[in-house]
Design an enzyme around this catalytic site. Structure first.
Site, PDB file in Angstrom:
ATOM      1  N   HIS A 253       0.811  -1.217   0.000  1.00  0.00           N
ATOM      2  CA  HIS A 253       0.000   0.000   0.000  1.00  0.00           C
ATOM      3  C   HIS A 253       0.849   1.274   0.000  1.00  0.00           C
ATOM      4  O   HIS A 253       0.347   2.362  -0.302  1.00  0.00           O
ATOM      5  CB  HIS A 253      -0.975   0.002   1.188  1.00  0.00           C
ATOM      6  CG  HIS A 253      -0.351   0.375   2.494  1.00  0.00           C
ATOM      7  ND1 HIS A 253       0.073  -0.551   3.424  1.00  0.00           N
ATOM      8  CD2 HIS A 253      -0.089   1.600   3.045  1.00  0.00           C
ATOM      9  CE1 HIS A 253       0.558   0.079   4.487  1.00  0.00           C
ATOM     10  NE2 HIS A 253       0.470   1.391   4.282  1.00  0.00           N
ATOM     11  N   ASP A 302      -0.819  -7.386   1.459  1.00  0.00           N
ATOM     12  CA  ASP A 302      -0.104  -6.103   1.561  1.00  0.00           C
ATOM     13  C   ASP A 302       1.399  -6.347   1.725  1.00  0.00           C
ATOM     14  O   ASP A 302       1.964  -6.189   2.811  1.00  0.00           O
ATOM     15  CB  ASP A 302      -0.666  -5.315   2.750  1.00  0.00           C
ATOM     16  CG  ASP A 302      -0.204  -3.867   2.759  1.00  0.00           C
ATOM     17  OD1 ASP A 302       0.330  -3.406   1.729  1.00  0.00           O
ATOM     18  OD2 ASP A 302      -0.374  -3.206   3.802  1.00  0.00           O
ATOM     19  N   SER A 404       4.543   1.956   8.406  1.00  0.00           N
ATOM     20  CA  SER A 404       4.100   0.968   7.423  1.00  0.00           C
ATOM     21  C   SER A 404       5.267   0.423   6.614  1.00  0.00           C
ATOM     22  O   SER A 404       6.167   1.163   6.211  1.00  0.00           O
ATOM     23  CB  SER A 404       3.075   1.592   6.475  1.00  0.00           C
ATOM     24  OG  SER A 404       1.866   1.852   7.141  1.00  0.00           O
TER      25      SER A 404
END
Length: 466
Positions: A253, A302, A404
């Protein structure tokens, strides 16, 4: 009077000649009281030696004091049958009495030496217990542990990878950059900078770092050497994990909105974003590969594999994290309670990002527990088999925006492994919610196949999965 007494004595003793002698004494009219007795042809009394020949019986020493003396184990329980209460009076201690009674009442169960291979035996009531030497097990210590080791049981005793097949003994193996020692279970590095080791700590004879990233601590310089900082146009984008000198793992992402791919940079050896200390290494990202099943804007699958334009140089501050074998990750690493997550993300939800690299120790949860906890606050997250939960539900600690793509690193017997990727969550450190991580074990074969394949043209590639 004497005659009557003598007759009574004779009757009690059962002596035939005694009565005749009594008759002679009476006929002669002699009284022993009035004149001295002289031996004659018929004697009423016999010598002590002769009497013993007729009356002798065995007697215990001091038998007349038996009821007056304290109990004797020899007298009470060996010469005669004793009761538990009598044994208790002898030992004056309940535990010692029980130990004696076990053996006394049903025999010594250890008398046949049932324990094998050097094991020691402890008698029990109608049973026994064997205490085995370290290399043996079983009721009678009859089984050598090496013959029963299996990989699902504490990784078969292996330090790194374990293999077993039906009918064969388990065998241990080591990750690339390590070799198996003579003991058959331990691994030793064969290169200067093997994956999963922290040189800064190795040189200090320590094993684990001191220690979202909300509520975390600063990762001391060099103690998270696989951490990658991803920049686009010079701005912080995401985190990543170095898994060898040319490949980095991150979250898919992170690249949903990238337009200028040539300005995508990976920085290794970074610690404090506010200063340059000379340990940093920057590399242009040549290629980003994501699973064909990943849909931008969603959370499933992801994961992204990044190929660097040039290999990095391994140093005390730049070391790869081990990418584990799938079975080892699922069978062993997944059950390690705590792991480390790291990054330069926001220190508070919607707050400022960290200048120094932060690290947090987070507990891993079973998916069912994660869902149950989340439902308590009215949330029903979609946790698939390609994800797992970790963190705290009290709102005190979590990974956050900017973290992330960073690593979820798990320590096992001296080596660190990549087990997860910081992916998503409901806010940052929100009460009742946990961080959600990409389950790396699901993608091991996919990653390994891509790293072995020849480079293909293009910057953003979608590779078939599974």
């Amino acid at each position: 009077m004497v005659s009557q007494a003598l007759r009574l004595l004779c009757l009690l003793l059962g002596l035939q000649g005694c009565l005749a002698a009594g008759g002679v004494a009476k006929a002669s009219g002699g009284e022993t009281r009035d004149m001295p007795w002289k031996p004659g042809p018929h004697r009423v009394f016999v010598t002590q030696e002769e009497a013993h020949g007729v009356l002798h019986r065995r007697r215990r020493a001091n038998a007349f004091l038996e009821e007056l003396r304290p109990g004797s184990l020899e007298r009470e329980c060996k010469e005669e049958q004793c009761s538990f209460e009598e044994a208790r009076e002898i030992f004056k201690d309940a535990e010692r009495t029980k130990l004696f009674w076990i053996s006394y009442s049903d025999g010594d169960q250890c008398a046949s030496s049932p324990c094998q291979n050097g094991g020691s035996c402890k008698d029990q009531l109608q049973s026994y217990i064997c205490f085995c030497l370290p290399a043996f097990e079983g009721r009678n210590c009859e089984t050598h542990k090496d013959d029963q080791l299996i990989c699902v049981n504490e990784n078969g005793g292996c330090e790194q990878y374990c293999s077993d097949h039906t009918g064969t003994k388990r065998s241990c193996r080591c990750h690339e950059g390590y070799s198996l020692l003579a003991d058959g279970v331990s691994c030793t590095p064969t290169v200067e900078y093997p994956c999963g080791k922290i040189p800064i700590l190795e040189k200090r004879n320590a094993s684990k770092p001191q220690g979202r990233i909300v509520g975390g601590k600063v990762c001391p310089k060099g103690e998270c050497p696989w951490q990658v900082l991803l920049l686009v146009n010079g701005a912080q984008l995401c985190g990543g994990t170095l898994i060898n000198t040319i490949w980095v793992v991150s979250a898919a992402h992170c690249f949903d909105k990238i337009k200028n791919w040539r300005n995508l940079i990976a920085v290794l050896g970074e610690h404090d974003l506010s200063e340059h200390d000379g340990d940093e290494q920057s590399r242009r990202v040549a290629q980003v590969i994501i699973p064909s099943t990943y849909v931008p804007g969603t959370t499933n699958h992801d994961i992204a594999l990044l190929r660097l334009h040039q290999p990095v140089v391994l140093t005390d501050h730049v070391v790869p994290l081990c990418l584990p074998e799938r079975t080892f990750s699922e069978r062993t690493l997944a059950f390690v309670r705590f792991s480390l997550v790291s990054g330069w993300g926001q220190l508070l939800d919607r707050g400022a990002t960290a200048l120094e690299l932060m690290v947090l120790n987070v507990p891993r949860l079973m998916t069912q527990d994660c869902l149950q906890q989340s439902r308590k606050v009215g949330d029903s997250p979609n946790i698939t088999e390609y994800m797992f939960c970790a963190g705290y539900s009290d709102g005190s600690k979590d990974s956050c925006k900017g973290d992330s793509g960073g690593p979820h690193a798990t320590h096992y017997r001296g080596t660190w492994y990549l087990t997860g990727i910081v992916s998503w969550g409901q806010g940052c450190a929100t009460v009742g919610h946990f961080g959600v991580y990409t389950r790396v074990s699901q993608y091991i074969e996919w990653l390994q196949k891509l790293m072995r394949s020849e480079p293909r043209p293009g910057v953003l590639l979608r590779a078939p999965f599974p």
